[in-house]
Design an enzyme around this catalytic site. Structure first.
Site, PDB file in Angstrom:
ATOM      1  N   SER A  13      40.618  42.570  24.116  1.00 32.74           N
ATOM      2  CA  SER A  13      41.438  42.819  23.153  1.00 32.74           C
ATOM      3  C   SER A  13      40.702  42.298  21.801  1.00 32.74           C
ATOM      4  O   SER A  13      41.018  42.920  20.775  1.00 32.74           O
ATOM      5  CB  SER A  13      43.154  42.134  23.429  1.00 32.74           C
ATOM      6  OG  SER A  13      43.071  40.896  23.106  1.00 32.74           O
ATOM      7  N   ASN A  14      40.276  41.314  21.779  1.00 25.16           N
ATOM      8  CA  ASN A  14      39.605  40.532  20.565  1.00 25.16           C
ATOM      9  C   ASN A  14      38.369  41.302  20.372  1.00 25.16           C
ATOM     10  O   ASN A  14      38.411  41.670  19.104  1.00 25.16           O
ATOM     11  CB  ASN A  14      39.062  39.075  20.720  1.00 25.16           C
ATOM     12  CG  ASN A  14      40.276  38.173  20.575  1.00 25.16           C
ATOM     13  OD1 ASN A  14      40.828  38.001  19.589  1.00 25.16           O
ATOM     14  ND2 ASN A  14      40.997  37.746  21.710  1.00 25.16           N
ATOM     15  N   ASN A 107      32.342  30.980  19.231  1.00 26.88           N
ATOM     16  CA  ASN A 107      33.512  31.062  20.374  1.00 26.88           C
ATOM     17  C   ASN A 107      34.805  31.014  19.909  1.00 26.88           C
ATOM     18  O   ASN A 107      35.055  30.114  18.762  1.00 26.88           O
ATOM     19  CB  ASN A 107      33.269  30.215  21.443  1.00 26.88           C
ATOM     20  CG  ASN A 107      34.117  29.903  22.631  1.00 26.88           C
ATOM     21  OD1 ASN A 107      34.269  31.083  23.120  1.00 26.88           O
ATOM     22  ND2 ASN A 107      34.632  29.004  22.871  1.00 26.88           N
ATOM     23  N   HIS A 109      38.645  29.857  21.214  1.00 25.45           N
ATOM     24  CA  HIS A 109      39.341  29.089  22.305  1.00 25.45           C
ATOM     25  C   HIS A 109      40.873  29.307  22.032  1.00 25.45           C
ATOM     26  O   HIS A 109      41.300  28.953  20.793  1.00 25.45           O
ATOM     27  CB  HIS A 109      38.671  27.697  22.402  1.00 25.45           C
ATOM     28  CG  HIS A 109      39.132  26.945  23.542  1.00 25.45           C
ATOM     29  ND1 HIS A 109      38.825  27.111  24.733  1.00 25.45           N
ATOM     30  CD2 HIS A 109      40.343  26.050  23.640  1.00 25.45           C
ATOM     31  CE1 HIS A 109      39.319  26.495  25.726  1.00 25.45           C
ATOM     32  NE2 HIS A 109      40.391  25.495  25.015  1.00 25.45           N
ATOM     33  N   ASP A 150      33.019  24.102  24.837  1.00 26.34           N
ATOM     34  CA  ASP A 150      34.012  23.919  23.711  1.00 26.34           C
ATOM     35  C   ASP A 150      33.976  22.773  22.875  1.00 26.34           C
ATOM     36  O   ASP A 150      34.891  22.341  22.608  1.00 26.34           O
ATOM     37  CB  ASP A 150      35.289  23.835  24.645  1.00 26.34           C
ATOM     38  CG  ASP A 150      35.696  25.053  25.198  1.00 26.34           C
ATOM     39  OD1 ASP A 150      35.351  26.250  25.033  1.00 26.34           O
ATOM     40  OD2 ASP A 150      36.102  24.968  26.484  1.00 26.34           O
TER      41      ASP A 150
HETATM   42  C1  GAR Z   1      41.275  34.805  24.438  1.00 27.86           C
HETATM   43  O1  GAR Z   1      42.408  34.378  24.391  1.00 27.86           O
HETATM   44  C2  GAR Z   1      40.078  33.662  24.363  1.00 27.86           C
HETATM   45  O2  GAR Z   1      40.891  32.873  23.551  1.00 27.86           O
HETATM   46  C3  GAR Z   1      40.020  33.257  25.813  1.00 27.86           C
HETATM   47  O3  GAR Z   1      40.046  34.386  26.560  1.00 27.86           O
HETATM   48  C4  GAR Z   1      40.578  35.296  26.045  1.00 27.86           C
HETATM   49  C5  GAR Z   1      39.931  36.810  25.956  1.00 27.86           C
HETATM   50  O4  GAR Z   1      40.807  37.832  25.749  1.00 27.86           O
HETATM   51  N1  GAR Z   1      39.010  32.438  26.002  1.00 27.86           N
HETATM   52  C6  GAR Z   1      38.817  31.351  26.770  1.00 27.86           C
HETATM   53  O5  GAR Z   1      39.716  31.064  27.134  1.00 27.86           O
HETATM   54  C7  GAR Z   1      37.333  30.425  26.515  1.00 27.86           C
HETATM   55  N2  GAR Z   1      37.748  29.296  27.177  1.00 27.86           N
HETATM   56  P1  GAR Z   1      40.553  39.158  25.609  1.00 27.86           P
HETATM   57  O6  GAR Z   1      39.584  39.757  26.623  1.00 27.86           O
HETATM   58  O7  GAR Z   1      41.914  39.920  25.372  1.00 27.86           O
HETATM   59  O8  GAR Z   1      39.744  39.272  24.202  1.00 27.86           O
END
Ligand code: GAR
Length: 193
Positions: A13-14, A107, A109, A150
Site C-alpha cells: 500500500s505504501n 526505511n 517503521h 531499525d
Molecule cells: C508498513 O506498515 C511498514 O511500516 C511496515 O510494513 C508495512 C508495509 O505495509 N514495516 C515494518 O514493520 C518494518 N519493520 P504495505 O505493504 O501496505 O506498504
C-alpha cells in the site's frame, strides 16, 4: 531524473501511494523522481500486482544470493537505481548493499523508534507491544538504513494517540494513515537530495 527501487514483501500500500504521488509530480515537473523497480522476496506478495498494473519491472530476489551472493548490487546498478526505499521489507539488508547505497536507502517503521524496533518487530507485533505497554502514543519513523536493524538516523516522525480501546488492528489503521500521508512526500524530497 532519479530512479527509485522500492523493496517490499507485503501488500504494497505504501508503494502504491509513492508511485501515485511521483506520477502526479511528474505531470508538473519532468525531473521528478520515478519508481523504476519493485524488489520483492515473496512471489505471492500484493506489491507485485501493483508493479504489473503500473508497468514497473519487478525483481524477485532469492535468499541465497541476497545474503551470500552479491546482494543484487550489480542488478541495481545496472538498472541505474539511485535511491532505495524499504516499505515493508523484512529481511535484514546486507552491509555491502547498505554501503553501496550510503544515505541513499530509507526505511519506514510503524512505531516511534528507538522504541519497538529490532528483529521480529514488524506489522502487528509492533502494535501489540505498544498496546501491552499501555503507551499513550505511537506513530511512524522514517529513517536512513544503517548496519543495525531499525537504527539509522531518524529523518521524520509523526505521532497518533493510542486509546484504551485500541486493538492492534485499529492502531495499525491509525499508523497506516500517517504512513500514507507522510511517506510519499518524504520520498520525493529525499530522493532528489
Ligand atoms: C508498513 O506498515 C511498514 O511500516 C511496515 O510494513 C508495512 C508495509 O505495509 N514495516 C515494518 O514493520 C518494518 N519493520 P504495505 O505493504 O501496505 O506498504
Amino acid at each position: 531524473m532519479k530512479q527509485i527501487a522500492i523493496f517490499s514483501s507485503g501488500t504494497g500500500s505504501n508503494a502504491k501511494k509513492i508511485i501515485d504521488h511521483l506520477l502526479s509530480l511528474k505531470k508538473k515537473n519532468n525531473a521528478a523522481p520515478v519508481v523504476s523497480l519493485i524488489v520483492c522476496n515473496k512471489p505471492e506478495a500484493g506489491v507485485l500486482k501493483i508493479a504489473a498494473e503500473n508497468n514497473i519491472p519487478s525483481l524477485l530476489i532469492e535468499k541465497e544470493k541476497f545474503f551470500r551472493g552479491n546482494a543484487y548490487i550489480e542488478e541495481l546498478k545496472a538498472a541505474d537505481i539511485d535511491f532505495i526505499i524499504l516499505a515493508g521489507f523484512l529481511w535484514k539488508v546486507p552491509v555491502a548493499l547498505i554501503k553501496a547505497f550510503h544515505r541513499k536507502m530509507i526505511n519506514i517503521h510503524p512505531a516511534l523508534l528507538p522504541k519497538y524496533g529490532g528483529k521480529g518487530m514488524y506489522g502487528n507485533f509492533v502494535h501489540e507491544a505498544v498496546i501491552t505497554n499501555k503507551e499513550k502514543e505511537s506513530g511512524i519513523t522514517i529513517h536512513y538504513v544503517d548496519e543495525v536493524y531499525d537504527h539509522g538516523q531518524i529523518i521524520l516522525q509523526a505521532t497518533c494517540l493510542v486509546s484504551d480501546d485500541d486493538t492492534p488492528e485499529t492502531l495499525a489503521k491509525k499508523v497506516q494513515v500517517l504512513e500514507h500521508r507522510h511517506f510519499p512526500a518524504a520520498v520525493s524530497l529525499l530522493a532528489t537530495l
